[in-house]
Design a protein around this motif. Structure first.
Motif, PDB file in Angstrom:
ATOM      1  N   TYR A   1       1.040  -0.909  -0.143  1.00  0.00           N
ATOM      2  CA  TYR A   1      -0.158  -0.023   0.101  1.00  0.00           C
ATOM      3  C   TYR A   1       0.244   1.483  -0.440  1.00  0.00           C
ATOM      4  O   TYR A   1       0.981   1.838   0.925  1.00  0.00           O
TER       5      TYR A   1
ATOM      6  N   LEU B   1       1.970   5.249  -0.674  1.00  0.00           N
ATOM      7  CA  LEU B   1       1.294   6.207  -1.139  1.00  0.00           C
ATOM      8  C   LEU B   1       1.679   6.758  -2.766  1.00  0.00           C
ATOM      9  O   LEU B   1       2.551   6.705  -2.989  1.00  0.00           O
TER      10      LEU B   1
ATOM     11  N   MET C   1      -0.173   3.574   3.051  1.00  0.00           N
ATOM     12  CA  MET C   1      -1.361   4.103   3.187  1.00  0.00           C
ATOM     13  C   MET C   1      -1.514   4.968   4.330  1.00  0.00           C
ATOM     14  O   MET C   1      -1.415   4.466   5.054  1.00  0.00           O
TER      15      MET C   1
ATOM     16  N   SER D   1      -8.297   5.180   1.930  1.00  0.00           N
ATOM     17  CA  SER D   1      -7.610   4.209   2.235  1.00  0.00           C
ATOM     18  C   SER D   1      -8.034   3.140   2.721  1.00  0.00           C
ATOM     19  O   SER D   1      -7.651   1.717   2.571  1.00  0.00           O
TER      20      SER D   1
END
Length: 131
Positions: A21, A23, A57, A64
């Motif tokens: 995950y 960003l 995340m 999210s």
């Protein structure tokens, strides 16, 4: 989780969230923390970074949690593979239940077992969301 374990079970912890995950790069620049006030003079002289950025995340952003859960479930589908393939550790052909209140309930066994063709337990993924 203990409901799916018995004396023949093996467990493993795999923190997949750190790998799946990230960003988006455009967002990372807004997640910085200034560590300058808590760094010692020695750290600053050695050139230790003052600013650090979160790159995984963020659970306080609206999409999210949805993205994290969705991708975890997609990963489970991929990892599980074809349950009918006898070489697959997640292969199983039948299930056996051991539920409280049933006539043959035994508290030392798991509540639900996936049984492989060879009679052993099939592997199982258990998700735990925690801090």
């Amino acid at each position: 989780m203990l409901r799916s374990l018995d004396e023949n079970s093996w467990m493993m912890d795999c923190d997949i969230g750190e790998k799946l995950y990230p960003l988006h790069n455009d967002v990372c620049s807004y997640t910085g923390l200034n560590f300058g006030p808590i760094l010692s003079e020695k750290d600053l002289e050695e050139g230790k970074a003052r600013w650090y950025h979160w790159v995984r995340m963020l659970m306080s952003c609206k999409p999210s949690p949805y993205i994290a859960v969705k991708m975890t479930l997609v990963a489970e589908e991929v990892v599980g593979g074809d349950r009918h393939d006898e070489e697959n550790p997640y292969q199983w052909t039948t299930t056996r239940t051991n539920l409280p209140g049933s006539a043959d309930y035994y508290p030392g066994k798991s509540w639900m077992e996936k049984i492989r063709k060879d009679g052993r337990f099939g592997c199982r993924l258990v998700h735990i969301c925690g801090r």
